[in-house]
Every structure is written in C-alpha cells, then in structure tokens.
Scaffold this active site. Sequence first.
Site, PDB file in Angstrom:
ATOM      1  N   ASP A  46       0.858  -1.175   0.000  1.00  0.00           N
ATOM      2  CA  ASP A  46       0.000   0.000   0.000  1.00  0.00           C
ATOM      3  C   ASP A  46       0.903   1.237   0.000  1.00  0.00           C
ATOM      4  O   ASP A  46       1.719   1.399   0.905  1.00  0.00           O
ATOM      5  CB  ASP A  46      -0.859  -0.048   1.268  1.00  0.00           C
ATOM      6  N   ASP A  70      -3.235   2.553  -5.954  1.00  0.00           N
ATOM      7  CA  ASP A  70      -2.111   2.611  -5.017  1.00  0.00           C
ATOM      8  C   ASP A  70      -1.922   1.353  -4.174  1.00  0.00           C
ATOM      9  O   ASP A  70      -1.241   1.381  -3.166  1.00  0.00           O
ATOM     10  CB  ASP A  70      -2.269   3.822  -4.089  1.00  0.00           C
ATOM     11  N   GLU A  71      -2.531   0.246  -4.589  1.00  0.00           N
ATOM     12  CA  GLU A  71      -2.464  -0.972  -3.776  1.00  0.00           C
ATOM     13  C   GLU A  71      -2.327  -2.199  -4.648  1.00  0.00           C
ATOM     14  O   GLU A  71      -2.971  -2.280  -5.689  1.00  0.00           O
ATOM     15  CB  GLU A  71      -3.797  -1.194  -3.047  1.00  0.00           C
TER      16      GLU A  71
END
Length: 418
Positions: free
Chosen positions: A46, A161-162
């Site tokens: 993350d 974003d992960e």
Amino acid sequence: MHDQYLAATIASPRGGKPNRREVSLTASVSSSPESLAPRRWIAHLDMDAFFASVELLKYPELRGEAVVIGGGRLQQPVLQPDGTRQFARMRDYVGRGVVTTSTYAARAFGVFSAMGIMKAARLAPDSILLPADFEAYREYSTRFKQAVANLAPVIQNVGIDEIYIDLSEHGDGAPAFAARLKAAVFDATGLSCSIGLAPNKLLAKICSDLEKPDGLTILHPEDIATRVWPLPAKKINGIGPKATAKLAAMGIVTIGELAQADLGMLRTQFGDLYTGWLHQAALGIDDRPVQTSRETKSVSRETTFERDLQVVRDRAVLSEKLESLCTRVAGDLDKHALAGRTVGIKLRFEDFSTVTRDITLPSATADAAAILRATRDCLRRVPFEKKIRLLGVRISTLCDPSQSTRQAPAQAELFPAL
DNA sequence: TCTGGGGTCCTAGGACCC
DNA sequence: TCTGGGGTCCTAGGACCC
C-alpha cells in the site's frame, strides 16, 4: 494446529462479502482437517498517502506542511513572478468537494479521506488545498507496479495505489524479499510504501496498515490472537460502517470479540452467508487467491452539480449533462473495446436519496446516441419531486463490440418491448 | 458542515421456462 | 386439476472499497 488458517476455506470476493459458490466449498474442505494447503505468503503493498506524496514530489517546498488533495475542479497553484508558487488555502474553499487524501501533517488535524472539504477547512483552515492530478498518479502507479512486477510476477491490482503479491514461492525468504520490494518501489518512484506479509490477503491487508508509513509488518498465524484480535472489527476489509454499527449494538467492537461471538446471535443481524464470513474473517481465515486479471463488469460516469437542479427550470442544463455523460461512457467503452446491453441511470436528490433505473437492450451497443435513447427510457420511470444533485450513466452486461449487432439470447426477445 | 467518482458484489421479488 | 421446484433473466436498492 495453525494450519487451519492456511488450509482454511472461506473466501470473500472484492468488497469482502461472501460469495455463494465459494462458501459452498466450505463444508467439504473443513470436514477434512487433514487436508493441508501449502503455506502461503501473501503481501499487501500500500503506497503511503499516495496522492499527497506525489504532490510533494511536484512541490517539494510543501514537505512537512499540512496538505489536502481535493477533487479535480480546484484551483491550480499560481506561479509568482519571483518563482515561488501561491497555493490555495483550505479556508477559502466554497463548494461540495470532499477530501481525496491528505498528508500526515493534515491528518494530525483530523482531516481524512471522504470528509467534506468545508468541514475539513474548519479543522485545518491554514492547510494547503491542491486539485487532484490523476494523470500524475497514474504515471507513478505504473512505475511502482512495474518495479514490483520486475521482481514478483503474481500481482493483483486493487486500486491505483495498492496491490497484492503472492510470495509463497520464496518460503522463509519472503520477509527479506518483501524488504527488497520496498526498496525497489522507492528507487522507481522516490515514494515509500507499507507492506503487510501474512498467510492470506485478509491478514496481509490488515498488516500493511499496522506500521504505516514505511512499514514492513510480518504476521505469522500464531500472532493472530495478540496482534489482530485487539484491533477494531472495522479494520477487516468488508466490515463497513453499517456492519460496524450493528456489531457495536451487540457489544462487539474488536476482532477478538467477533471471533468469540455466538453465531446464532450474529445470524439474527446478518444472515447466514455474511455471518459465516464474519466468523471466519475474525479467525483470520481466507483462501482467496491472488487474482492477476479480472474483466470489467460495468462502465459509468456521474457528476454532482454545483447547485441542485430542477427538472423543469433546468431542463436544458440537465439534457446537456446527460448527453455529455453518455458521450463519456461511449468513449470509455471505445477505449476498452467494449459494448454493453444494460444501460442505467442514477439520480441523487437534494435530500441525498438515490434512485437507479436500468433497461436491457436487445443487443449490445457502444454508441453514444443509442445509450442516450436508453437513458431517456429510464428517466421516464423516475418520479421527479425533488431537486437533483447528481446524475449518472452506467452500462453493464458488457461484451466484445463485434457482438454488439448480434442478436441477444432468444429468451430476452420474448420480453415485450418497453 | 452535509457527504466525489468509479467500481464490485449481494439481496430480493417477479417473470418466465422446463 | 392442482401444486411445486429449480434455474435464469431483469430490475432496484444497498453495502462496501479505493
């Protein structure tokens, strides 16, 4: 004995809710305790305060400042004659935007994602307000994912974003390998990330949050009682505000309390499937694989108006907005080489109540005009008594556009034309 | 001080078929 | 003649996630 966590059974798809087909596998697997799945190592990576961190790369002079990222319609920083930049301040904002993300300095004031900017401005009036720059975020997203993919190929995209990464093949070397991934991400982007490494996705996701920012958290099955059970139940991906409130009403706040809860009591609130999933999740059980690809199920566009619109008085504006949304949906379909059969609209009224209407066409389309006609059919079925705050257009039942003129299945044709 | 935009999945009732 | 049950499609709403 800990193998129950690894060999375990229930699976929860995206969103965390149970899936009928997967749950039905549960009985057969759990009834044979000797069936041991090989030990898995799943990483959840993350990026730390991703959008805000990208903005700090663009504007290094803001490092350490409380910075809030809002929607894309905000004012851009203005370059001054002396070469410095003038940034908008939160206190000057008027509108309906929400906080997309914020720097850790802004979070210290209590400003978090999804909060109205007007509210956030009262908590941190002097904070800097920046418009979201999705082009830049996508660029950095590609960079960090590529950096990981160069080292570990089994990756599931979760959002911009992960990612989840299956590191099972590294065995005891997985923790050291995860540290390498962090370094590779930093080298590629100049940004830090946090990684949770655990026997499954559910636990890895919980872990990546435990030592943010720049964390690397490793969780073994035997750590669940000490590290996971004390956490609030809402830390489980799939337990949202509604479920959290229901649990709290039953006196269940922590994951440990949920793990020990009486299933009969849970069933009175949640139904069989979700109850089963809740219980297994609390025990740290999750068998979902890292999924390297998924097909798109729907494409949609929506917009919130700057002021609430009236159907009669603002008819022209509404028509224009509807047409624009249909054009954008058609453009998205084209971009992804898709067509769809089910066209839907979404309306949110001034009181925030929301209605949807949809219609399934005889054959798939990717044509803006055809989509527009279908949305008009849908709109005729909506009672308009309140002012409109949001309008959205969605298309689903997607297929390859080469099939878009093909006849729908015979059964659909039996339905009367609406 | 009201709450963005793009998604996924689940539930549930009715129509219809076999 | 009456009842029923499984399966699929369509539609509407809602929870949840990033």
